[in-house]
Design an enzyme around this catalytic site. Structure first.
Site, PDB file in Angstrom:
ATOM      1  N   SER A  19       0.742  -1.127  -0.053  1.00  0.00           N
ATOM      2  CA  SER A  19      -0.031   0.147   0.002  1.00  0.00           C
ATOM      3  C   SER A  19       0.941   1.109  -0.043  1.00  0.00           C
ATOM      4  O   SER A  19       2.009   1.183   0.403  1.00  0.00           O
ATOM      5  CB  SER A  19      -1.078   0.123   1.279  1.00  0.00           C
ATOM      6  OG  SER A  19      -0.128   0.218   2.560  1.00  0.00           O
ATOM      7  N   LYS A  20       0.181   2.240  -0.335  1.00  0.00           N
ATOM      8  CA  LYS A  20       0.975   3.761  -0.297  1.00  0.00           C
ATOM      9  C   LYS A  20       1.804   3.876   1.105  1.00  0.00           C
ATOM     10  O   LYS A  20       2.545   4.324   1.257  1.00  0.00           O
ATOM     11  CB  LYS A  20       0.086   4.642  -0.764  1.00  0.00           C
ATOM     12  CG  LYS A  20       0.576   6.184  -0.502  1.00  0.00           C
ATOM     13  CD  LYS A  20      -0.434   7.225  -1.168  1.00  0.00           C
ATOM     14  CE  LYS A  20       0.118   8.580  -0.846  1.00  0.00           C
ATOM     15  NZ  LYS A  20       0.399   9.011   0.564  1.00  0.00           N
ATOM     16  N   ARG A  21       0.895   3.359   2.308  1.00  0.00           N
ATOM     17  CA  ARG A  21       1.500   3.472   3.455  1.00  0.00           C
ATOM     18  C   ARG A  21       2.688   2.817   3.491  1.00  0.00           C
ATOM     19  O   ARG A  21       3.626   3.556   4.517  1.00  0.00           O
ATOM     20  CB  ARG A  21       0.521   3.164   4.745  1.00  0.00           C
ATOM     21  CG  ARG A  21       0.570   4.186   5.756  1.00  0.00           C
ATOM     22  CD  ARG A  21      -0.751   3.613   6.758  1.00  0.00           C
ATOM     23  NE  ARG A  21      -2.172   3.458   6.083  1.00  0.00           N
ATOM     24  CZ  ARG A  21      -2.543   2.396   6.531  1.00  0.00           C
ATOM     25  NH1 ARG A  21      -2.234   1.401   7.126  1.00  0.00           N
ATOM     26  NH2 ARG A  21      -3.587   1.903   5.893  1.00  0.00           N
ATOM     27  N   ASP A  65       5.371   5.253   2.309  1.00  0.00           N
ATOM     28  CA  ASP A  65       5.627   6.203   2.778  1.00  0.00           C
ATOM     29  C   ASP A  65       6.599   5.736   4.002  1.00  0.00           C
ATOM     30  O   ASP A  65       7.589   6.660   4.232  1.00  0.00           O
ATOM     31  CB  ASP A  65       4.292   6.755   3.295  1.00  0.00           C
ATOM     32  CG  ASP A  65       3.504   7.607   2.355  1.00  0.00           C
ATOM     33  OD1 ASP A  65       4.085   7.723   1.023  1.00  0.00           O
ATOM     34  OD2 ASP A  65       2.240   7.805   2.665  1.00  0.00           O
TER      35      ASP A  65
END
Ligand code: GLU
Length: 503
Positions: free
Chosen positions: A264-266, A269
């Site tokens: 995921s994008k998380r 990040d």
């Protein structure tokens, strides 16, 4: 003729998993001399995100995935944007109702919610299926009068058409990745196919109708669509299109670098890597996201890395051009289990591709970075610098930081290196060394190397001390190519200027 489609919904930036789906479709199509179609599935107006379609097209372009037919290109089945095909779908939904494969349902969200709640209170789970469809406010309810039905369909605007999933079928399906799969229809609910409220089909109806009309032969898509496959099989049967039904392949998920679960994008990040091909700047101002392109990855490296997430040619070969991948790709070799993404591997691929570039290709990448920093030079000299730095660069954006000192004298010195070497006898020796270097006329790497070596030995200086101090003065730190390569490039005047500028 093989015809595949990539059918993203414009609900935000295209995740790298989506790019991989597009890539596998493309490889498969090209291998078979077929066509790659881009269809935009934008029938869910609630989730529509402005700018997403443009982003998808730009991402495919960046990756070198060429669209033969579809949005932005046109073709014999235009339009390829489902919102522009609105009129097509009601006819097909009605056909299913007429043939007894679908029915009208008038339930309001409130009535469904309260029904759901009542059942949950009794410890039962609510499913809109064969067990209750005749008891609800539907055209299947025995109490529904035909005249009243007609009137309500005209007057009311919240009705939907639902698929009438049979209660007792074993649905046998074939998936090119997973083999044979069977589902019992009794476990499936009656999905909404069409909504009067916005006169739009849902994904399932639009997807099947369009795949049929666009003569799609193979559906290659993410694993998250596997649960929809039984319904899709039933829809083909209901429409009488079973003979021309496409073959299906469901691709494994992309997993987090550590642990399980979807990438995921998380994760990106947290661990400092992008999960999107391009930088995403939302038009409505929300949170943006970094992209591989802007982070300094080459599209060839990104695509090569992605191709191997879930597939490999069965050999040790890792570096492959698009053409090689087109030759080698096979759906049978796609893995069933999820593919773990490795940010380190992504960097490795980029490094390999950067190193394989010619100096003039690298110069083309470096020039805009030089311009952005107000520096220019001749092509020949820029290419020379590229030859000296290419082994050290991992990302495209590293080129400038590695190249900078070849064009600009250090404005500051690495504090640690300065503290370590610019002390004791070194500053004085550096001055003596500079005076000696001034006497050398043949300023080539070989000659400098030979003459300076001899001089240092004669002086009985410590090689490491004087060489590191010299490098500090010229480069500003302890990095860079071989010292005399740098000096030859800079020339005598500039080298001496730098050696004498350090204080
Ligand atoms: N619109 C669907 C998506 O966004 C397409 C799924 C499919 O390929 O059938 O992924």
């Amino acid at each position: 003729m093989v015809r595949v489609r990539f059918a993203p919904s414009p609900t935000g930036p295209l995740h790298m998993g989506g790019v991989r789906t597009a890539l596998y479709n493309y490889l498969f199509a090209k291998q078979n001399g077929g066509e790659f179609i881009l269809r935009i599935e934008d029938t869910d107006s609630q989730r529509f995100v402005p700018g997403a379609e443009k982003y998808i097209i730009e991402s495919l372009n960046w990756c070198g995935i060429k669209v033969d037919e579809g949005v932005g290109v046109g073709g014999p089945h235009a339009p390829y944007r489902q919102s522009e095909r609105k009129e097509i779908y009601l006819k097909y939904a009605k056909q299913l109702v007429d043939d007894g494969w679908a029915y009208y349902a008038f339930d309001t969200p409130e009535s469904l919610n309260s029904l759901r709640k009542d059942m949950e209170d009794k410890g039962e789970t609510f499913a809109y299926n064969y067990q209750i469809r005749e008891k609800l406010d539907t055209s299947l309810n025995p109490s529904m009068d035909l005249e009243i039905l007609k009137e309500r369909l005209e007057k009311e605007n919240h009705w939907v058409i639902r698929f009438k999933m049979p209660s007792d079928r074993a649905i046998h399906m074939k998936d090119l990745v997973r083999g044979d799969v069977t589902a019992m229809s009794s476990t499936l609910d009656d999905k909404v196919l069409y909504k009067r409220i916005d006169s739009l089909p849902t994904y399932h109806l639009a997807n099947i109708v369009d795949d049929h009309l666009m003569e799609i032969t193979h559906v290659i898509r993410g694993e998250e669509w596997l649960p929809s496959l039984p319904l899709h099989y039933m829809l083909y049967e209901a429409f009488g299109w079973k003979d021309s039904m496409p073959e299906f392949a469901h691709l494994p998920l992309l997993l987090k670098p550590e642990g399980n679960g979807k990438l995921s994008k998380r994760d990106g990040d947290k661990l400092g890597f992008p999960v999107f091909p391009l930088r995403w700047i939302p038009e409505d101002g929300g949170d943006g996201a970094r992209g591989y392109r802007e982070d300094g990855y080459l599209p060839e490296a990104f695509v090569n890395m992605l191709a191997l997430l879930g597939w490999n040619p069965g050999t040790e070969q890792e570096i492959m051009t698009m053409d090689e991948m087109i030759k080698l790709f096979s759906i049978e070799k796609v893995n069933k289990s999820g593919a773990r993404f490795s940010p380190q591997k992504a960097l490795w691929f980029n490094e390999q591709y950067l190193r394989s570039k010619s100096n003039s290709e690298l110069a083309i990448l470096l020039k805009p970075q030089m311009e952005a920093n107000g520096v220019s030079d001749t092509d020949e000299r820029i290419e020379k610098v590229c030859s000296l730095i290419k082994e050290r660069a991992t990302l495209v954006c590293d080129l400038w930081s590695l190249a900078k000192f070849y064009f600009v004298a250090p404005e500051e010195y690495d504090q640690k290196v300065y503290a370590k070497f610019y002390k004791n006898e070194n500053p004085e020796n550096l001055r003596i060394f500079a005076d000696f270097i001034e006497t050398i006329d043949d300023f080539t790497t070989e000659n400098l190397n030979e003459r300076c070596h001899a001089f240092i030995e004669e002086k009985q200086w410590k090689m490491g001390q004087i060489m590191n101090t010299t490098r500090l003065s010229v480069v500003g730190s302890n990095s860079g190519a071989a010292m005399w390569d740098i000096a030859e490039f800079l020339g005598k005047e500039e080298t001496l200027k730098r050696m004498r500028a350090i204080k």
